[in-house]
Design an enzyme around this catalytic site. Structure first.
Site, PDB file in Angstrom:
ATOM      1  N   HIS A 244       0.841  -1.211   0.000  1.00 38.62           N
ATOM      2  CA  HIS A 244       0.000   0.000   0.000  1.00 38.62           C
ATOM      3  C   HIS A 244       0.875   1.260   0.000  1.00 38.62           C
ATOM      4  CE1 HIS A 244      -3.070  -2.645   2.330  1.00 38.62           C
ATOM      5  NE2 HIS A 244      -3.577  -2.463   1.120  1.00 38.62           N
TER       6      HIS A 244
ATOM      7  N   ARG B  82      -2.709  -6.267  -8.202  1.00 35.16           N
ATOM      8  CA  ARG B  82      -1.620  -7.234  -8.119  1.00 35.16           C
ATOM      9  C   ARG B  82      -1.799  -8.348  -9.136  1.00 35.16           C
ATOM     10  NH1 ARG B  82      -2.976  -7.958  -1.985  1.00 35.16           N
ATOM     11  NH2 ARG B  82      -4.892  -7.429  -3.066  1.00 35.16           N
TER      12      ARG B  82
HETATM   13  P1  ADP Z   1     -10.087  -3.667   0.325  1.00 34.64           P
HETATM   14  O1  ADP Z   1     -10.587  -4.424   1.520  1.00 34.64           O
HETATM   15  O2  ADP Z   1     -10.911  -2.468  -0.017  1.00 34.64           O
HETATM   16  O3  ADP Z   1      -9.748  -4.489  -0.885  1.00 34.64           O
HETATM   17  P2  ADP Z   1      -7.257  -3.450   0.990  1.00 34.64           P
HETATM   18  O4  ADP Z   1      -6.740  -2.662   2.131  1.00 34.64           O
HETATM   19  O5  ADP Z   1      -7.109  -4.930   1.057  1.00 34.64           O
HETATM   20  O6  ADP Z   1      -8.759  -2.975   0.865  1.00 34.64           O
HETATM   21  O7  ADP Z   1      -6.616  -2.973  -0.371  1.00 34.64           O
HETATM   22  C1  ADP Z   1      -6.769  -1.655  -0.814  1.00 34.64           C
HETATM   23  C2  ADP Z   1      -6.235  -1.529  -2.237  1.00 34.64           C
HETATM   24  O8  ADP Z   1      -4.839  -1.738  -2.243  1.00 34.64           O
HETATM   25  C3  ADP Z   1      -6.833  -2.526  -3.232  1.00 34.64           C
HETATM   26  O9  ADP Z   1      -7.048  -1.864  -4.460  1.00 34.64           O
HETATM   27  C4  ADP Z   1      -5.763  -3.573  -3.368  1.00 34.64           C
HETATM   28  O10 ADP Z   1      -5.797  -4.188  -4.640  1.00 34.64           O
HETATM   29  C5  ADP Z   1      -4.504  -2.708  -3.214  1.00 34.64           C
HETATM   30  N1  ADP Z   1      -3.375  -3.488  -2.739  1.00 34.64           N
HETATM   31  C6  ADP Z   1      -3.325  -4.296  -1.664  1.00 34.64           C
HETATM   32  N2  ADP Z   1      -2.109  -4.850  -1.529  1.00 34.64           N
HETATM   33  C7  ADP Z   1      -1.346  -4.376  -2.550  1.00 34.64           C
HETATM   34  C8  ADP Z   1       0.007  -4.602  -2.999  1.00 34.64           C
HETATM   35  N3  ADP Z   1       0.825  -5.424  -2.367  1.00 34.64           N
HETATM   36  N4  ADP Z   1       0.405  -3.940  -4.118  1.00 34.64           N
HETATM   37  C9  ADP Z   1      -0.444  -3.126  -4.775  1.00 34.64           C
HETATM   38  N5  ADP Z   1      -1.717  -2.886  -4.432  1.00 34.64           N
HETATM   39  C10 ADP Z   1      -2.166  -3.501  -3.326  1.00 34.64           C
END
Ligand code: ADP
Length: 160
Positions: free
Chosen positions: A17, A90
Protein backbone atom coordinates in the site's frame (compact mmCIF):
# COMPACT_ATOMS: atom_id res chain seq x y z
CA UNK A 1 -6.74 21.38 -6.98
CA UNK A 2 -6.76 17.73 -8.03
CA UNK A 3 -7.73 15.49 -5.14
CA UNK A 4 -7.79 11.68 -5.23
CA UNK A 5 -9.13 9.19 -2.72
CA UNK A 6 -7.52 5.82 -2.05
CA UNK A 7 -10.14 3.80 -0.16
CA UNK A 8 -9.48 0.48 1.52
CA UNK A 9 -9.58 -1.58 4.68
CA UNK A 10 -5.82 -1.35 5.37
CA UNK A 11 -6.19 -4.02 8.05
CA UNK A 12 -3.25 -3.62 8.41
CA UNK A 13 -1.47 -1.29 6.00
CA UNK A 14 1.35 -3.10 4.15
CA UNK A 15 4.45 -1.96 2.30
CA UNK A 16 2.53 -2.70 -0.92
CA UNK A 17 0.00 0.00 0.00
CA UNK A 18 2.74 2.44 0.99
CA UNK A 19 4.45 1.96 -2.36
CA UNK A 20 1.21 2.88 -4.18
CA UNK A 21 0.69 5.91 -1.87
CA UNK A 22 4.17 7.19 -2.67
CA UNK A 23 3.61 6.90 -6.41
CA UNK A 24 -0.01 8.12 -6.47
CA UNK A 25 0.71 11.14 -4.27
CA UNK A 26 3.04 12.44 -6.99
CA UNK A 27 0.16 12.52 -9.47
CA UNK A 28 -2.26 14.61 -7.40
CA UNK A 29 -2.23 17.76 -5.29
CA UNK A 30 -3.71 15.78 -2.45
CA UNK A 31 -4.18 12.07 -1.79
CA UNK A 32 -6.76 11.12 0.83
CA UNK A 33 -6.45 7.62 2.21
CA UNK A 34 -9.91 6.64 3.41
CA UNK A 35 -10.04 3.75 5.86
CA UNK A 36 -13.34 2.03 5.30
CA UNK A 37 -15.15 1.27 8.51
CA UNK A 38 -17.26 -1.82 7.90
CA UNK A 39 -19.54 -2.19 10.91
CA UNK A 40 -20.51 -5.73 9.85
CA UNK A 41 -16.96 -7.11 9.90
CA UNK A 42 -14.81 -7.82 12.94
CA UNK A 43 -11.47 -6.22 12.09
CA UNK A 44 -8.00 -7.36 13.05
CA UNK A 45 -7.11 -3.81 14.11
CA UNK A 46 -9.61 -1.13 15.08
CA UNK A 47 -10.18 1.80 12.72
CA UNK A 48 -8.38 4.04 15.24
CA UNK A 49 -5.30 1.80 15.19
CA UNK A 50 -5.37 1.51 11.41
CA UNK A 51 -5.51 5.30 11.08
CA UNK A 52 -2.66 5.64 13.59
CA UNK A 53 -0.44 3.18 11.67
CA UNK A 54 -1.21 4.85 8.36
CA UNK A 55 -0.45 8.30 9.77
CA UNK A 56 2.89 7.16 11.15
CA UNK A 57 3.88 5.17 8.07
CA UNK A 58 3.10 8.01 5.64
CA UNK A 59 4.67 10.87 7.64
CA UNK A 60 7.22 11.27 4.82
CA UNK A 61 4.51 12.03 2.22
CA UNK A 62 3.62 15.72 2.53
CA UNK A 63 0.39 15.79 0.49
CA UNK A 64 -1.33 12.77 2.01
CA UNK A 65 -4.22 12.84 4.46
CA UNK A 66 -5.45 9.87 6.47
CA UNK A 67 -9.15 9.67 7.20
CA UNK A 68 -11.86 7.10 8.01
CA UNK A 69 -15.31 6.76 6.52
CA UNK A 70 -18.36 4.55 6.30
CA UNK A 71 -21.30 4.57 3.90
CA UNK A 72 -21.18 4.98 0.16
CA UNK A 73 -17.80 5.61 -1.42
CA UNK A 74 -19.17 7.89 -4.16
CA UNK A 75 -20.72 10.18 -1.54
CA UNK A 76 -17.49 10.22 0.44
CA UNK A 77 -15.44 11.08 -2.65
CA UNK A 78 -17.74 14.01 -3.51
CA UNK A 79 -17.76 15.23 0.09
CA UNK A 80 -13.97 15.43 -0.12
CA UNK A 81 -14.16 17.49 -3.37
CA UNK A 82 -12.37 14.65 -5.14
CA UNK A 83 -13.16 13.09 -8.51
CA UNK A 84 -10.63 10.27 -8.76
CA UNK A 85 -10.40 6.96 -6.91
CA UNK A 86 -7.05 5.18 -6.84
CA UNK A 87 -6.81 1.42 -6.34
CA UNK A 88 -3.96 -1.04 -6.67
CA UNK A 89 -3.68 -4.16 -8.82
CA UNK A 90 -1.62 -7.23 -8.12
CA UNK A 91 -3.23 -10.14 -9.93
CA UNK A 92 -5.93 -11.08 -12.41
CA UNK A 93 -8.16 -11.85 -9.43
CA UNK A 94 -7.67 -8.28 -8.20
CA UNK A 95 -8.51 -7.06 -11.68
CA UNK A 96 -11.86 -8.86 -11.84
CA UNK A 97 -12.91 -7.54 -8.46
CA UNK A 98 -11.65 -4.02 -9.11
CA UNK A 99 -13.16 -3.88 -12.59
CA UNK A 100 -16.60 -4.67 -11.18
CA UNK A 101 -16.23 -2.12 -8.40
CA UNK A 102 -15.14 0.54 -10.89
CA UNK A 103 -18.16 -0.18 -13.11
CA UNK A 104 -20.47 0.07 -10.11
CA UNK A 105 -18.89 3.40 -9.24
CA UNK A 106 -19.43 4.64 -12.80
CA UNK A 107 -23.07 3.57 -12.53
CA UNK A 108 -23.47 5.56 -9.30
CA UNK A 109 -21.57 8.64 -10.46
CA UNK A 110 -20.13 8.84 -13.95
CA UNK A 111 -18.11 11.91 -12.96
CA UNK A 112 -15.86 9.89 -10.70
CA UNK A 113 -12.97 8.15 -12.44
CA UNK A 114 -11.29 5.05 -10.97
CA UNK A 115 -7.63 4.59 -11.84
CA UNK A 116 -5.42 1.59 -11.12
CA UNK A 117 -1.77 1.42 -10.31
CA UNK A 118 0.07 -1.84 -10.73
CA UNK A 119 1.95 -3.27 -7.81
CA UNK A 120 5.64 -2.91 -7.34
CA UNK A 121 6.75 -6.51 -8.16
CA UNK A 122 8.59 -6.51 -4.83
CA UNK A 123 5.22 -6.48 -3.09
CA UNK A 124 3.07 -8.38 -5.56
CA UNK A 125 2.53 -11.22 -3.08
CA UNK A 126 1.84 -8.99 -0.08
CA UNK A 127 -1.72 -8.66 1.20
CA UNK A 128 -3.30 -7.60 4.48
CA UNK A 129 -4.97 -11.01 4.74
CA UNK A 130 -1.61 -12.76 4.26
CA UNK A 131 -0.09 -10.60 6.98
CA UNK A 132 -3.00 -11.39 9.33
CA UNK A 133 -2.56 -15.08 8.63
CA UNK A 134 1.19 -14.95 9.33
CA UNK A 135 0.51 -12.96 12.50
CA UNK A 136 -1.90 -15.57 13.80
CA UNK A 137 0.84 -18.19 13.57
CA UNK A 138 3.74 -15.96 14.65
CA UNK A 139 5.20 -16.00 11.13
CA UNK A 140 7.86 -13.44 10.15
CA UNK A 141 6.31 -10.22 8.85
CA UNK A 142 9.47 -8.11 8.70
CA UNK A 143 9.74 -6.27 5.39
CA UNK A 144 6.08 -6.77 4.54
CA UNK A 145 4.64 -4.02 6.73
CA UNK A 146 5.79 -0.67 8.09
CA UNK A 147 7.77 -0.81 11.37
CA UNK A 148 4.91 0.52 13.50
CA UNK A 149 2.66 -2.33 12.29
CA UNK A 150 5.37 -4.93 12.85
CA UNK A 151 5.88 -3.67 16.42
CA UNK A 152 2.14 -3.65 17.16
CA UNK A 153 1.71 -7.21 15.85
CA UNK A 154 4.70 -8.49 17.80
CA UNK A 155 3.48 -6.73 20.97
CA UNK A 156 0.07 -8.28 20.54
CA UNK A 157 1.60 -11.75 20.13
CA UNK A 158 3.47 -11.32 23.42
CA UNK A 159 0.27 -10.39 25.21
CA UNK A 160 -1.67 -13.43 24.02
P1 ADP B 1 -10.09 -3.67 0.33
O1 ADP B 1 -10.59 -4.42 1.52
O2 ADP B 1 -10.91 -2.47 -0.02
O3 ADP B 1 -9.75 -4.49 -0.88
P2 ADP B 1 -7.26 -3.45 0.99
O4 ADP B 1 -6.74 -2.66 2.13
O5 ADP B 1 -7.11 -4.93 1.06
O6 ADP B 1 -8.76 -2.98 0.87
O7 ADP B 1 -6.62 -2.97 -0.37
C1 ADP B 1 -6.77 -1.65 -0.81
C2 ADP B 1 -6.24 -1.53 -2.24
O8 ADP B 1 -4.84 -1.74 -2.24
C3 ADP B 1 -6.83 -2.53 -3.23
O9 ADP B 1 -7.05 -1.86 -4.46
C4 ADP B 1 -5.76 -3.57 -3.37
O10 ADP B 1 -5.80 -4.19 -4.64
C5 ADP B 1 -4.50 -2.71 -3.21
N1 ADP B 1 -3.38 -3.49 -2.74
C6 ADP B 1 -3.32 -4.30 -1.66
N2 ADP B 1 -2.11 -4.85 -1.53
C7 ADP B 1 -1.35 -4.38 -2.55
C8 ADP B 1 0.01 -4.60 -3.00
N3 ADP B 1 0.83 -5.42 -2.37
N4 ADP B 1 0.40 -3.94 -4.12
C9 ADP B 1 -0.44 -3.13 -4.77
N5 ADP B 1 -1.72 -2.89 -4.43
C10 ADP B 1 -2.17 -3.50 -3.33
Amino acid sequence: MKIAVFPGSFDPVTNGHIDIFERASQMFDELIVGVFHNINKKPFFSVEDRVKFLTEATAHISNIKIDAFDGLLNEYVRAKQASVIVRGLRTVTDFEYEFQRAQMMRHLDSGIETIFMTTNPKYAFVSSSGVRELSNFNGEIKGLVPNCVELAIKKRARQL
